[in-house]
Design a protein around this motif. Structure first.
Motif, PDB file in Angstrom:
ATOM      1  N   SER A   1       0.859  -1.180   0.000  1.00 23.81           N
ATOM      2  CA  SER A   1       0.000   0.000   0.000  1.00 23.81           C
ATOM      3  C   SER A   1       0.899   1.235   0.000  1.00 23.81           C
ATOM      4  O   SER A   1       2.106   1.128  -0.171  1.00 23.81           O
ATOM      5  N   GLY A   2       0.296   2.389   0.205  1.00 24.06           N
ATOM      6  CA  GLY A   2       1.093   3.597   0.401  1.00 24.06           C
ATOM      7  C   GLY A   2       1.058   4.574  -0.753  1.00 24.06           C
ATOM      8  O   GLY A   2       1.529   5.709  -0.621  1.00 24.06           O
TER       9      GLY A   2
ATOM     10  N   ALA B   1      -1.278   7.593   0.115  1.00 18.54           N
ATOM     11  CA  ALA B   1      -0.697   8.394   1.199  1.00 18.54           C
ATOM     12  C   ALA B   1       0.518   9.188   0.711  1.00 18.54           C
ATOM     13  O   ALA B   1       0.680  10.373   1.027  1.00 18.54           O
TER      14      ALA B   1
ATOM     15  N   ARG C   1      -7.973  11.195   0.307  1.00 21.80           N
ATOM     16  CA  ARG C   1      -9.152  10.323   0.262  1.00 21.80           C
ATOM     17  C   ARG C   1     -10.464  11.102   0.318  1.00 21.80           C
ATOM     18  O   ARG C   1     -11.511  10.548   0.622  1.00 21.80           O
TER      19      ARG C   1
ATOM     20  N   ASN D   1       0.069  -3.818  -6.171  1.00 20.30           N
ATOM     21  CA  ASN D   1      -0.865  -2.870  -5.570  1.00 20.30           C
ATOM     22  C   ASN D   1      -2.097  -2.853  -6.453  1.00 20.30           C
ATOM     23  O   ASN D   1      -2.072  -3.348  -7.590  1.00 20.30           O
ATOM     24  N   GLU D   2      -3.152  -2.284  -5.921  1.00 21.69           N
ATOM     25  CA  GLU D   2      -4.327  -2.127  -6.761  1.00 21.69           C
ATOM     26  C   GLU D   2      -4.037  -1.027  -7.779  1.00 21.69           C
ATOM     27  O   GLU D   2      -3.328  -0.066  -7.490  1.00 21.69           O
TER      28      GLU D   2
ATOM     29  N   ASP E   1      -5.121   1.693  -8.629  1.00 19.76           N
ATOM     30  CA  ASP E   1      -6.081   2.676  -8.105  1.00 19.76           C
ATOM     31  C   ASP E   1      -6.394   3.801  -9.077  1.00 19.76           C
ATOM     32  O   ASP E   1      -7.490   4.343  -9.063  1.00 19.76           O
TER      33      ASP E   1
ATOM     34  N   ASP F   1      -9.244  -2.072  -0.532  1.00 20.22           N
ATOM     35  CA  ASP F   1      -8.262  -2.312   0.531  1.00 20.22           C
ATOM     36  C   ASP F   1      -7.341  -3.440   0.099  1.00 20.22           C
ATOM     37  O   ASP F   1      -7.757  -4.374  -0.580  1.00 20.22           O
ATOM     38  N   ASN F   2      -6.093  -3.291   0.505  1.00 14.37           N
ATOM     39  CA  ASN F   2      -5.098  -4.259   0.065  1.00 14.37           C
ATOM     40  C   ASN F   2      -5.096  -5.533   0.903  1.00 14.37           C
ATOM     41  O   ASN F   2      -4.375  -6.474   0.584  1.00 14.37           O
TER      42      ASN F   2
ATOM     43  N   GLY G   1      -4.440   4.308   5.674  1.00 14.09           N
ATOM     44  CA  GLY G   1      -4.899   3.274   4.747  1.00 14.09           C
ATOM     45  C   GLY G   1      -6.405   3.200   4.790  1.00 14.09           C
ATOM     46  O   GLY G   1      -7.066   3.985   5.469  1.00 14.09           O
ATOM     47  N   SER G   2      -6.948   2.245   4.026  1.00 15.59           N
ATOM     48  CA  SER G   2      -8.398   2.116   4.053  1.00 15.59           C
ATOM     49  C   SER G   2      -8.822   0.900   4.842  1.00 15.59           C
ATOM     50  O   SER G   2      -9.981   0.711   5.134  1.00 15.59           O
ATOM     51  N   GLY G   3      -7.896   0.047   5.184  1.00 11.68           N
ATOM     52  CA  GLY G   3      -8.254  -1.212   5.824  1.00 11.68           C
ATOM     53  C   GLY G   3      -8.247  -1.105   7.331  1.00 11.68           C
ATOM     54  O   GLY G   3      -7.255  -0.703   7.927  1.00 11.68           O
TER      55      GLY G   3
HETATM   56  N1  GLU Z   1      -4.025   0.848  -2.789  1.00 14.23           N
HETATM   57  C1  GLU Z   1      -3.965   1.832  -1.760  1.00 14.23           C
HETATM   58  C2  GLU Z   1      -2.672   2.621  -1.837  1.00 14.23           C
HETATM   59  O1  GLU Z   1      -1.744   2.195  -2.427  1.00 14.23           O
HETATM   60  C3  GLU Z   1      -4.018   1.238  -0.369  1.00 14.23           C
HETATM   61  C4  GLU Z   1      -5.276   0.481  -0.067  1.00 14.23           C
HETATM   62  C5  GLU Z   1      -5.327   0.159   1.413  1.00 14.23           C
HETATM   63  O2  GLU Z   1      -5.239   1.086   2.224  1.00 14.23           O
HETATM   64  O3  GLU Z   1      -5.455  -1.010   1.768  1.00 14.23           O
HETATM   65  O4  GLU Z   1      -2.570   3.668  -1.274  1.00 14.23           O
END
Ligand code: GLU
Length: 366
Positions: free
Chosen positions: A54-55, A58, A71, A139-140, A142, A153-154, A215-217
């Protein structure tokens, strides 16, 4: 699975935003260098590890000076991810290279892992990268995934990646050290070391929302990930990443035990689907399958039905059903390969072949 999960030949490690990014939006580089050193030790011991990092949001939010950590809206999050992901990729490349490891980036969406055909593509790439000793950093995606097709969420992404990679364990490194029987801020909250079964009582212990706000999780998404992984026969640990060298330290954690592998894998592979075809194999191939091998075309004698790539097929040996699995080819191409050695496939098909008719990671013995 023991912790640290040295016993897993193939492991997925998810790293939460709050561990990667400090409150000012900078990368926590010294900590990451410790993770990379751990990965190098593990690689030397023969373990294959993929990272779900993640990250991006942020990191990017800080660089774009966006409110609410990026966000505030989907557009903000997607713009932040685009900026943050390129920075994240650079940091991973550097810290892994300093340990002699090659980083490989894979950005995936929900569809890539839920649609069976695309799932097979992502799985084959992951498998190849891991066997080449590269370190996949996932990573997703996004910046392009819309709200409807995002994981968001990852934690769940890591569980799906573990299925796709045929991993034997998942570790979610986080700023929390596991599951408590109530909100850990409340007096009397007790930490759980092992959870044998995720039932309603366990689900009720989780608090939504991310403790760091980055994060979102929160624990809800971690429990959702634990359900996905354990139902697929893969144990999952939630562990504190608030230690240096988190993969070689026995930090406090909660371990979620896997459901009985055979049953769970069968249920997941079937996924409510009925088999769309049958691949018949000779006795030698049936024996190889029972020993954990993939279904190679050389041992196949017939492909029946109109199955497509990604469809569920039953594998029949001379003495009855042997396995079920996801077909790597549609029926017409599978028929062209029957009895043929792998080194003949490219010439027969006219395109780069897959390693097997059904890969062992997508196959459950009956
Ligand atoms: N894919 C998001 C990111 O890289 C994080 C998702 C999560 O917080 O789990 O920032």
């Amino acid at each position: 699975m023991l912790f640290p999960p040295a016993s897993c030949p193939r492991l997925i490690v998810k790293i939460g935003s709050a561990l990667l990014v400090d409150p000012n939006g900078g990368v926590r580089r010294a900590w990451l260098e410790g993770v990379a050193a751990d990965l190098a030790d593990r690689a030397r011991a023969g373990q294959q590890i993929a990272i779900v990092s993640s990250g991006a949001i942020a990191l990017g939010a800080r660089r774009l000076a966006l409110a609410k950590g990026g966000r505030g809206s989907l557009e903000d999050a997607q713009a932040a991810a685009a900026v943050g992901q390129i920075a994240l990729a650079q940091v991973w490349t550097e810290v892994l290279a300093a340990q002699g490891l090659t980083a490989a980036q894979m950005l995936v969406t929900l569809d890539d892992l839920e649609d069976r055909r695309r799932y097979l593509n992502a799985a084959a790439t992951l498998d190849r990268l891991l066997s080449l000793r590269a370190v996949p950093v996932l990573n997703e995606n996004d910046s392009v995934a819309t709200a409807e097709i995002r994981f968001g969420d990852n934690d769940r992404l890591a569980a799906r990646v573990a299925q796709a990679a045929g991993a034997s364990g998942v570790v979610l490194l986080s700023d929390v050290d596991g599951l408590y029987d109530r909100n850990p801020a409340l007096p009397g909250a007790a930490h759980l070391a092992v959870v044998e079964r995720i039932d309603a009582g366990v689900l009720a212990m989780a608090d939504a929302g991310s403790a760091s706000g980055m994060g979102s999780g929160g624990m809800v998404s971690k429990l959702a990930a634990a359900r996905i992984a354990t139902a697929a026969g893969i144990p999952l640990a939630i562990a504190s990443g608030r230690v240096d060298r988190p993969l070689s330290t026995t930090a406090r954690h909660t371990l979620f035990a896997a459901e009985r592998t055979a049953t769970a894998r069968k249920a997941w592979l079937a996924g409510g689907l009925t088999a769309k075809g049958v691949i018949r194999v000779d006795a030698g191939a049936a024996t190889a399958l029972r020993k954990g091998g993939s279904l190679l075309a050389a041992g196949a004698t017939a492909a029946e039905g109109g199955f497509m790539r990604g469809d569920l097929v039953t594998v029949e040996g001379p003495e009855g059903s042997v396995a079920r699995g996801l077909a790597e080819y549609d029926a017409a191409d599978a028929r062209r390969l029957l009895g043929r050695r792998s080194d003949e496939h490219a010439a027969i098909l006219g395109y780069a072949p897959r390693a097997a008719l059904v890969h062992r990671n997508h196959l459950a013995l009956l």
